[in-house]
Structure formats: structure tokens, C-alpha cells
Design an enzyme around this catalytic site. Structure first.
Site, PDB file in Angstrom:
ATOM      1  N   CYS A 146     -38.399  58.527 -72.798  1.00 39.53           N
ATOM      2  CA  CYS A 146     -39.696  59.152 -72.846  1.00 39.53           C
ATOM      3  C   CYS A 146     -39.695  60.475 -72.105  1.00 39.53           C
ATOM      4  CB  CYS A 146     -40.744  58.230 -72.212  1.00 39.53           C
ATOM      5  SG  CYS A 146     -40.682  56.525 -72.805  1.00 39.53           S
ATOM      6  N   ARG A 160     -44.144  58.584 -75.156  1.00 32.72           N
ATOM      7  CA  ARG A 160     -43.281  57.425 -75.385  1.00 32.72           C
ATOM      8  C   ARG A 160     -42.486  57.514 -76.673  1.00 32.72           C
ATOM      9  NH1 ARG A 160     -44.539  50.938 -76.254  1.00 32.72           N
ATOM     10  NH2 ARG A 160     -42.424  50.276 -75.678  1.00 32.72           N
ATOM     11  N   ASN A 206     -39.150  57.166 -67.423  1.00 34.13           N
ATOM     12  CA  ASN A 206     -38.363  57.707 -68.531  1.00 34.13           C
ATOM     13  C   ASN A 206     -36.968  57.121 -68.439  1.00 34.13           C
ATOM     14  OD1 ASN A 206     -36.940  59.335 -70.391  1.00 34.13           O
ATOM     15  ND2 ASN A 206     -36.632  60.929 -68.848  1.00 34.13           N
ATOM     16  N   GLY A 207     -36.563  56.336 -69.415  1.00 32.18           N
ATOM     17  CA  GLY A 207     -35.210  55.792 -69.408  1.00 32.18           C
ATOM     18  C   GLY A 207     -35.137  54.392 -69.973  1.00 32.18           C
ATOM     19  N   ASP A 240     -39.085  46.655 -70.419  1.00 29.01           N
ATOM     20  CA  ASP A 240     -38.345  46.918 -69.182  1.00 29.01           C
ATOM     21  C   ASP A 240     -39.210  47.687 -68.188  1.00 29.01           C
ATOM     22  OD1 ASP A 240     -38.246  49.195 -70.845  1.00 29.01           O
ATOM     23  OD2 ASP A 240     -36.371  49.895 -69.969  1.00 29.01           O
TER      24      ASP A 240
END
Length: 638
Positions: free
Chosen positions: A2, A50, A74-75, A99
Site C-alpha cells: 500500500c 490499499r 504498507n507491506g 496481517d
């Protein structure tokens, strides 16, 4: 995967975050969210874009707000299911299958200690309503970016520099030190700013920002310390570690594909991904025959085809014959910082093609060269240590001048061995750290000072000192380990992870890097039966384990760079742009570049006497980046 943005203790935070979130649309086209909290002591605004990969439902959109915590992230965290089970064992209840919620609850349970337990790539911002504090964190390798600007009593941050510039351009100034760093390296080390004051959060660190304006920072993972500990520990099963990392990186709720260049690293990733997902597909890239001839490039796509047939993997091919005149300005905007590496264009075009076919996640072999001694510079520097034993008069009066007289092109065909030989003699006689730096930077310090405004000479000296400090900050006695660790700390986050992130996210795709994993790092530096370089065989340990997965012709083929036909592009396609925009551009007009030495670089390239294509690509990229910054209202810091 993201894009995130935020403002802390900013009166105009909502406007800033709205602007930055809109500028990051390419990083997350699937959903957009902004949350604001203002109370008597605290103002925090968090924004998110997203790209839905794990639990792609609306309930998992961000910002995630839960029981006094607010998170933008982000990730991807690949061990989130294991962490979720552990947290559930402690009574934590989850409302989503994402997650993201695991990251939030891991923070609630373990605080900063929980960051080291996240296996993956991430940049995050978490606000605790109870304390009013905002904490930022970035993964140990710096796979995911995070730019932070101190502003008044608070901060402004975003996943990309261009988002901060979009929101605050007239308040900012281009940093000459960053421009000098780009000219030396063709990328920016983590400690260098392209725009003064807009810092990159250091990999493996966190920073806590408090309502009273104070800040607390910490390191949750140091790859230098991890590498040293691994070297002092027991042997590690490298094959099992690499396979486990690839398996972990396949975690997704959408299809995952791979890059397949035909080289060792991407072939390992593809073969192991296919083991765990027989439906995995691969993407490869090729160049026009005329461009390959001028650059003396091998046809890597042929190796990719043969391996794909052997594995039974469906291979998608795209040929790179782009209109580089129009693509270069586009890539300068995509790359965000002044990064002068054409490999980013390859990544972008492959990701764009994959995304057009519905692919959102790709696995890449990035990182193996840094950790396992795969670059030509690694072997060249080991050979240079022997070269320095030759009598100095033989080196300086016979060998060096003889190599310098050789042409880098004959009858329109590039002569690669001559280019490599000229590069070698330019650094081989220098002391170890200096030789390593010169083996991959674009200019020697004297040449760079001659090219730049004389007032910038001190910045060149600072960069040289920074490189020396990083290189020598190690307990390793082995020459190769020192080079690999320096690359993992500088070259990997500064260049390869940077362009991979920006180019892939510009196409709204996620690229994962299984070799850039803390367990793989530990295995790479742990004692091994086969050294990283055995004689003149590079990545020997990696090649040994690969024989269980790949044919010998892939393992034993010569090293091929993930590059581009730069000589063809700078000699033909980009000639008018070099003449008009570079030789008579703003860098020359502002005094940053001196016209005489710049003209000499162009003449060397066009005469075929020396290969200056990489320097010209970098300078042209820097010229375009500088113009973009000025057009956005950014001034020039002094």
C-alpha cells in the site's frame, strides 16, 4: 502492499494528508481511507491507499482503528498466521483475517519488541490514543520506504517523497548534498536527502513522537549485528533456508507469479515457487536484436524459455523496445528520488504488463548478488588485491595506459571486455575500501570535483568519508564478507530495493524479494562448506545447492546483468535530449555542472573512446528530476 501518509501535531494535517493520499493512488488503487483525531493535546491524521493482497475485503481496509490504536501499514508480514495463533493463545480476538490486524495486536502485546518478530517487509505508523504518541517503523532491510519531515512540533510522513513535495513543495528546498550523492553513486544512500529535511527512516529502526514535541528512537534489528552473530555461530542449512523463504513469500489471497530473467537468482525463485505452487507463472523480458548487438548483451530470454519448458511453467515474454525519449521523463517521476539506473524501466514495464494480465504479486531474485558475492565488482576486487602485488611501474606505465588506449566499440558493436578492463585498471591499484567504492561509483573524487561547482567539493569529501565509515564498521576479517555487508547496508536499500518498490508500485503491483529475508541473511553469513566465491566461481555456495533444483546450463552460464542497452540509447535515441536538455539545461545554468567537463563526457561517449553511457543517463535523469522539483515549487537549499 500500500501507500501510507500522515501528519502529527499539524494544524493543517487533514489538508496535507488528503493531498498526499491522493498523490499515492498508484500504490493502492483498491481502497482509500483517512482517519483524524484531534483532542486538547494531540492532532493526528493518518491516510492509506490499499492494494488488496491478503484478506481483500472491505473490513480489512485501513486505517485500522481498534481499541485505542490506529494503524496505517504498507507491506506484507509472511508469518502473520503463526503470530496470530500465538496471540489467540493469549486471548486476543480478531475481527479480520488480515496481517494488518496481526501487526496491530503484536504491537499491543509486545510493543517495539514485537517489530523484530515480523518476518516481511513493512513501513508503518501507529498512534496510541492512550499516550497520544505516534510511532513509525521500517523493516530491517528497508524494503518498504518511509519519508519523514520534521515540521514545527510534529512531523509529516509518506511512502514516497513526491507525496510530501505535492503537499509542501514551496516550503522545501532541493539538497545539493543529495544531488552530489546521486552524481557519485547514481542513487542515494539512506542518510542522504534529495529534498533537505525529508529524511528516510533508517531500516530496522523505530521512532516515537510525543505530544510535547520530544522524540525517542531505537533499533529493533541491525543487519550488521545479525550478520556478525551468524558468522560466529553454527553452520546453517542454506538450501532449506532459501526454500523456506520462497514458500513464506507465496502467502497471498491472490495469484503470485515470478520474474524469470534466465539467470541463477530468478531461476531459483521460479523453480522453488513452482514446487510449492504448480500453477505459478513467470514473466521475462528481452531487448531488440540491434540494441543487444551494440551493447554486446546476451539473449537472456532464451535461457528463461528453456527453463520454463523444463519446469512446465507458463512464461510470458515482453520485448523492450520502448520510446525511451518519452519513457525517461516518466521514469524520473516514478523513481521519486534522483536514481539513474535504467533497470527500473525494465521492472516497470514488466510489472505493467503483468498487471494488465491480472497479476498483482511477483517474486524477484533481488538481493542474492549482495548477500552471496554475485556482482562482478566482488570478484574484481578480490583480483585487485593480487594486482596490487605487481610492481607499481608495470601497473602505471604499461598495463594501465595499454588498456586505456583500447576502444570500447568497433564497427558499431560494443566490446564488453574492454569496458570491464578499463573499469578494473581505474580502481585496482587503490587501497581496499577506496577500490571497492570506485568499482561501482560513476566518478573518482577528483573527476567529480572537476565536473561540479567548485563550492561543492566539500560535499564530495563528506560522501567519501561516509562510505569509508560504513565499510569499516564491521568485525569481519574476510574481504568478501566486508563487501557483501557494505552492499547489504548501502547498495541494496539505496538502489535495488528503491527502484523495485517505486517501479512496481507505479504499476500497482507488489514485488516480493525472498532473498532479502533475515533468515537468508543469517544463512549467507553463517559458516558454509563452500565459500561465496570459490576461485573465480561466484555465488559458489548458492550454485551448489541450486543443482538440486536447476539444470547445469542455467547454473554455470556467465553472469548477465539486469540492465539495458544504454550505449544504444545514449548514442542514438537520447542524443537530441542530451544536446538540448543536458548540455544547455538547468544544472549547467545553475552552476551545479561545469560545461567543459560535461561536454568532454559526451565527446568520449560519441567517439567510442570511452563508455560514458551510465554517467550520461544519470546526469540526464538528474536534470529531469531537478526540473520536476523546481516545477513543484521546491527551492534550492544552501
Amino acid at each position: 502492499m500500500c501507500g501510507i501518509a500522515g501528519a502529527y501535531q499539524q494544524d493543517d494535517g487533514k489538508v496535507l494528508v488528503t493531498t498526499m493520499t491522493d498523490r499515492l493512488e498508484h500504490r493502492g488503487p483498491d481502497a482509500r481511507g483517512v482517519v483524524e483525531l484531534v483532542d486538547p493535546t494531540t492532532s493526528v491524521v493518518l491516510g492509506h491507499r490499499r492494494l488488496s493482497i491478503i484478506d481483500p475485503v472491505t473490513a480489512s481496509d485501513q486505517p485500522l482503528v481498534k481499541d485505542g490504536l490506529r494503524l496505517v501499514y504498507n507491506g506484507e508480514v509472511y508469518n502473520y498466521r503463526e503470530l496470530r495463533r500465538e496471540l489467540e493463545g493469549h486471548g486476543v480476538r480478531f475481527a479480520t483475517a488480515s496481517d494488518t490486524e496481526v501487526v496491530l495486536e503484536a504491537w499491543r502485546a509486545w510493543g517495539t519488541a514485537g517489530l523484530a518478530r515480523l518476518r516481511g517487509m513493512f513501513a508503518l505508523a501507529l498512534h496510541d490514543e492512550r499516550t497520544g504518541c505516534l510511532t513509525l517503523a521500517r523493516d530491517p532491510f528497508g524494503i518498504k520506504p518511509l519519508f519523514v519531515l520534521r515540521r514545527g512540533a510534529g512531523i509529516v510522513f509518506a511512502s514516497e517523497l513526491k507525496a510530501v513535495v505535492e503537499a509542501l513543495g514551496p516550503e522545501l528546498g532541493v539538497d545539493p548534498a543529495g544531488m552530489v550523492a546521486s552524481t557519485l553513486y547514481y542513487w542515494l544512500p539512506t542518510e542522504c536527502d534529495a529534498v533537505r529535511g525529508v529524511r528516510k527512516l533508517e531500516p530496522g529502526t523505530w521512532s516515537e513522537h510525543r505530544p510535547d514535541g520530544s522524540t525517542r528512537t531505537g533499533v529493533f534489528c541491525s543487519i550488521a549485528e545479525e550478520a556478525a552473530a551468524a558468522a560466529a555461530g553454527p553452520p546453517v542449512d542454506l538450501a532449506a533456508t532459501v526454500e523456506d523463504s520462497v514458500r513464506a513469500h507465496l502467502v497471498a489471497d491472490v495469484p503470485v507469479a515470478t520474474f524469470l530473467s534466465g539467470g541463477l537468482d530468478s531461476s531459483i525463485i521460479t523453480a522453488l515457487a513452482h514446487r510449492h505452487d504448480p500453477d505459478v507463472e513467470a514473466w521475462t523480458i528481452g531487448f531488440r536484436a540491434v540494441d543487444r548487438r551494440m551493447e554486446a548483451m546476451p539473449d537472456d530470454a532464451a535461457y528463461a524459455r528453456r527453463l520454463a519448458r523444463q519446469l512446465g511453467v507458463r512464461l510470458h515474454e515482453i520485448e523492450i523496445g520502448p520510446d525511451v525519449v518519452s519513457m525517461l521523463p516518466r521514469m524520473v517521476d516514478v523513481l521519486d528520488e534522483p536514481v539513474g539506473d535504467p533497470a527500473a524501466l525494465n521492472t516497470f514495464l514488466m510489472c505493467e504488463a503483468a498487471r494488465g494480465a491480472g497479476v498483482e504479486v511477483l517474486l524477484s531474485g533481488t538481493g542474492a548478488d549482495e548477500l552471496f558475492g554475485g556482482y562482478r565488482k566482488h570478484l574484481a576486487n578480490l583480483l585487485a588485491a593480487r594486482y596490487r602485488r605487481l610492481p607499481a611501474p608495470l601497473r602505471s606505465r604499461v598495463l594501465g595506459p595499454a588498456v586505456e588506449r583500447l576502444p570500447v566499440a568497433l564497427a558499431g558493436r560494443g566490446v564488453r571486455p574492454v569496458r570491464w578492463a578499463q573499469r578494473f585498471v581505474a580502481f585496482a591499484g587503490l587501497p581496499e575500501e577506496e577500490a571497492f567504492r570506485r568499482s561501482y561509483t560513476l566518478h573518482d573524487p577528483e573527476g567529480l570535483r572537476a565536473l561540479l561547482d567548485p563550492d561543492l567539493g566539500g560535499l564530495v569529501d563528506d560522501l567519501v568519508d561516509q562510505h569509508r565509515a560504513t565499510y569499516e564498521d564491521t568485525s569481519f576479517e574476510d574481504h568478501l564478507d566486508r563487501m557483501c555487508l557494505a552492499d547489504a547496508r548501502m547498495f541494496l536499500p539505496g538502489l535495488n530495493l528503491t527502484y523495485t518498490d517505486r517501479a512496481s508500485m507505479a504499476a500497482s503491483t507488489e514485488v516480493r524479494v525472498p532473498f532479502v529475508d533475515i533468515e537468508v541473511l543469517r544463512a549467507a553469513f553463517a559458516p558454509q562448506a563452500v565459500p561465496k566465491i570459490d576461485g573465480r566461481v561466484q555465488k559458489a555456495g548458492l550454485k551448489r545447492i541450486a543443482r538440486a533444483w536447476l539444470p547445469d546450463e542455467v547454473i554455470d552460464r556467465p553472469k548477465a546483468s539486469f540492465g539495458a542497452p544504454l550505449r544504444a540509447w545514449t548514442t542514438h535515441d537520447l542524443r537530441p535530449m542530451i544536446d538540448d536538455l543536458l548540455l544547455h539545461g538547468e544544472l549547467v545554468g545553475s552552476g551545479f555542472l561545469r560545461p567543459g567537463p560535461l561536454t568532454a563526457l559526451v565527446h568520449d561517449q560519441r567517439s567510442g573512446r570511452r563508455d560514458r553511457s551510465q554517467q550520461l543517463w544519470q546526469l540526464l535523469s538528474l536534470e529531469l528530476w531537478f526540473r520536476n522539483a523546481r516545477d513543484a515549487g521546491v527551492g534550492v537549499a544552501r
